[in-house]
Design a protein around this motif. Structure first.
Motif, PDB file in Angstrom:
ATOM      1  N   TRP A   6      40.143  22.758  14.096  1.00 21.76           N
ATOM      2  CA  TRP A   6      38.918  22.219  14.701  1.00 21.76           C
ATOM      3  C   TRP A   6      38.178  23.247  15.542  1.00 21.76           C
ATOM      4  N   CYS A   7      36.861  23.167  15.465  1.00 24.31           N
ATOM      5  CA  CYS A   7      35.993  23.755  16.482  1.00 24.31           C
ATOM      6  C   CYS A   7      35.533  22.600  17.360  1.00 24.31           C
ATOM      7  N   VAL A   8      35.760  22.678  18.644  1.00 29.12           N
ATOM      8  CA  VAL A   8      35.355  21.638  19.586  1.00 29.12           C
ATOM      9  C   VAL A   8      34.072  22.081  20.275  1.00 29.12           C
ATOM     10  N   VAL A   9      33.047  21.258  20.167  1.00 24.48           N
ATOM     11  CA  VAL A   9      31.754  21.568  20.789  1.00 24.48           C
ATOM     12  C   VAL A   9      31.611  20.701  22.029  1.00 24.48           C
ATOM     13  N   GLY A  10      31.594  21.343  23.188  1.00 28.36           N
ATOM     14  CA  GLY A  10      31.603  20.655  24.467  1.00 28.36           C
ATOM     15  C   GLY A  10      32.896  20.986  25.190  1.00 28.36           C
ATOM     16  N   VAL A  65      37.642  27.448  10.484  1.00 28.94           N
ATOM     17  CA  VAL A  65      37.292  26.114  10.980  1.00 28.94           C
ATOM     18  C   VAL A  65      37.185  25.141   9.809  1.00 28.94           C
ATOM     19  N   ASP A  66      38.016  24.087   9.834  1.00 31.70           N
ATOM     20  CA  ASP A  66      37.972  23.047   8.797  1.00 31.70           C
ATOM     21  C   ASP A  66      36.973  21.947   9.132  1.00 31.70           C
ATOM     22  N   GLY A  67      36.777  21.696  10.430  1.00 30.40           N
ATOM     23  CA  GLY A  67      35.872  20.643  10.852  1.00 30.40           C
ATOM     24  C   GLY A  67      35.467  20.837  12.295  1.00 30.40           C
ATOM     25  N   VAL A  68      34.382  20.163  12.685  1.00 24.53           N
ATOM     26  CA  VAL A  68      33.833  20.299  14.033  1.00 24.53           C
ATOM     27  C   VAL A  68      33.842  18.946  14.715  1.00 24.53           C
ATOM     28  N   TYR A  69      34.238  18.944  15.971  1.00 28.12           N
ATOM     29  CA  TYR A  69      34.201  17.737  16.800  1.00 28.12           C
ATOM     30  C   TYR A  69      33.173  17.956  17.894  1.00 28.12           C
ATOM     31  N   VAL A  70      32.142  17.103  17.951  1.00 28.45           N
ATOM     32  CA  VAL A  70      31.058  17.252  18.922  1.00 28.45           C
ATOM     33  C   VAL A  70      31.250  16.275  20.067  1.00 28.45           C
ATOM     34  N   ALA A  71      31.401  16.804  21.274  1.00 28.46           N
ATOM     35  CA  ALA A  71      31.622  15.977  22.465  1.00 28.46           C
ATOM     36  C   ALA A  71      30.701  16.428  23.592  1.00 28.46           C
ATOM     37  N   THR A  72      29.427  16.532  23.281  1.00 27.75           N
ATOM     38  CA  THR A  72      28.413  16.918  24.263  1.00 27.75           C
ATOM     39  C   THR A  72      27.736  15.655  24.800  1.00 27.75           C
ATOM     40  N   LEU A  92      32.523  15.545  13.084  1.00 26.08           N
ATOM     41  CA  LEU A  92      32.846  14.265  13.707  1.00 26.08           C
ATOM     42  C   LEU A  92      32.128  14.235  15.047  1.00 26.08           C
ATOM     43  N   VAL A  93      31.193  13.305  15.211  1.00 21.47           N
ATOM     44  CA  VAL A  93      30.306  13.282  16.380  1.00 21.47           C
ATOM     45  C   VAL A  93      30.644  12.105  17.280  1.00 21.47           C
ATOM     46  N   GLU A  94      30.831  12.381  18.553  1.00 23.95           N
ATOM     47  CA  GLU A  94      31.178  11.318  19.504  1.00 23.95           C
ATOM     48  C   GLU A  94      30.135  10.206  19.506  1.00 23.95           C
ATOM     49  N   LYS A  95      30.587   9.037  19.914  1.00 23.46           N
ATOM     50  CA  LYS A  95      29.673   7.906  20.103  1.00 23.46           C
ATOM     51  C   LYS A  95      28.935   8.107  21.433  1.00 23.46           C
ATOM     52  N   ALA A  96      27.785   7.525  21.601  1.00 23.73           N
ATOM     53  CA  ALA A  96      26.938   7.049  20.542  1.00 23.73           C
ATOM     54  C   ALA A  96      26.512   8.236  19.689  1.00 23.73           C
ATOM     55  N   PHE A  97      26.431   7.998  18.374  1.00 22.92           N
ATOM     56  CA  PHE A  97      26.276   9.083  17.417  1.00 22.92           C
ATOM     57  C   PHE A  97      25.059   9.956  17.713  1.00 22.92           C
ATOM     58  N   THR A  98      23.928   9.324  17.971  1.00 21.52           N
ATOM     59  CA  THR A  98      22.705  10.027  18.341  1.00 21.52           C
ATOM     60  C   THR A  98      21.987   9.180  19.394  1.00 21.52           C
ATOM     61  N   VAL A  99      20.799   9.567  19.754  1.00 21.50           N
ATOM     62  CA  VAL A  99      20.025   8.797  20.731  1.00 21.50           C
ATOM     63  C   VAL A  99      19.382   7.578  20.075  1.00 21.50           C
TER      64      VAL A  99
END
Length: 328
Positions: A6-10, A65-72, A92-99
């Protein structure tokens, strides 16, 4: 089996929680951490022996990197997801997915075009007990659903000095609905789908919502009474009522048990299971390995429909975010 990398963003609270869950499982590995604040990313990356690229583009160029996890913060989800998809990286994007729903639709449209897996990290919908309840309800164990009641609360206003300020800043799409209201809305959607009528009342101040009371009414007469707040702790109990019985969960968002009752109120059985964040990471990794276009526990249509419900809630309550947050 080879660990999923994983690449973790945030580098905030959720990123830290996720990294711990990944390492503890033994099935996942954090290979890089990226954040706009380099010092925060470096501290988290060093803890897991991971790289700390200076830009997201550098992180996405890493072949390991196999996948990215977005936690911003919510306001940054859309841009990060788009960049990941453009780079061909499953995300894989944290909830809520977008605005808003328009942003979600744009992300999934691009993902389909690029043949890249994208999924919302709504961890509740990956929990073993929740999956067991959903299957039993779908089989008709409690009959046609007539009502679901659930809420989500946090004492954020009590402990504000110890929290990141993102919850209280409209430019980050802060407030109760996107941060905690998404839980009951998503659970209701899992059970009943898209409502016929939406009602929402919110307490607004300083450009955000501090509390929301939501009522969803469905074409067959079923009703969902939902709530969320940043102003204190309330019950996390979830109750699904049906024509032939009901299900009670002490905490429906991450239950370790669910109790089934018959139509006369007699206890029938109890479903038990573990809770944890790792289930969403496992499911996402499995979907990537199988080359699937979506993760069956939280599909693109699930996410878009939930976002549309929350868009309507914001319109009804008069909550507007800055234009920069909303654009696609």
């Amino acid at each position: 089996m080879k660990k999923f990398r994983w690449c973790v963003v945030g580098a905030g609270m959720m990123a830290k929680v996720a990294c711990r869950a990944m390492k503890k499982s033994g099935r996942h590995e954090v290979v890089s951490v990226y954040s706009r604040t380099f010092a925060h990313a470096k501290k988290l990356a060093d803890k897991y022996g991971a790289a700390c690229p200076r830009t997201l583009a550098q992180a996405l160029a890493d072949g390991n990197v196999d996948g990215v996890y977005v936690a911003t913060p919510h306001s940054a989800h859309y841009a990060a997801a788009i960049e990941c998809v453009e780079a061909g990286k499953p995300v894989l994007v944290e909830k809520a997915f977008t605005v808003n729903a328009a942003q979600a639709e744009r992300v999934f449209a691009l993902a389909k075009e690029k043949n890249v897996l994208v999924c919302e990290a709504m961890w509740t919908r990956f929990q073993p007990v929740v999956l067991g309840v959903a299957e039993a309800v779908a089989r008709g164990e409690i009959g046609k659903i007539t009502r679901f009641k659930g809420g989500f609360s946090t004492p954020a206003t009590w402990i504000r000095p110890f929290l990141s300020d993102r919850l209280f800043r409209p430019e980050y799409a802060g407030g109760a609905l996107l941060d905690v209201g998404v839980y009951p809305v998503s659970f209701a959607h899992m059970l009943l789908g898209v409502p016929e009528k939406i009602e929402c009342r919110a307490e607004l101040a300083d450009g955000i919502d501090y509390e929301d009371d939501i009522k969803l009414t469905y074409a067959d007469g079923a009703v969902c009474d939902l709530s969320c707040t940043l102003k204190g702790l309330r019950s996390f109990k979830g109750v699904i009522e049906g024509e032939k019985g009901r299900v009670e969960m002490p905490n429906y968002t991450r239950p370790k048990k669910a109790v089934f009752y018959d139509g006369d109120g007699r206890k029938k059985r109890t479903v038990k299971g573990k809770k944890g964040y790792v289930y969403e990471f496992d499911a996402f990794a499995d979907s990537v390995r199988r080359g699937e276009g979506e993760c069956r526990f939280m599909t693109p249509s699930d996410t878009v429909e939930v976002m549309k419900i929350m868009d309507d809630c914001r319109k009804l309550s008069g909550l507007e975010y800055p234009e920069k947050c909303e654009k696609t």
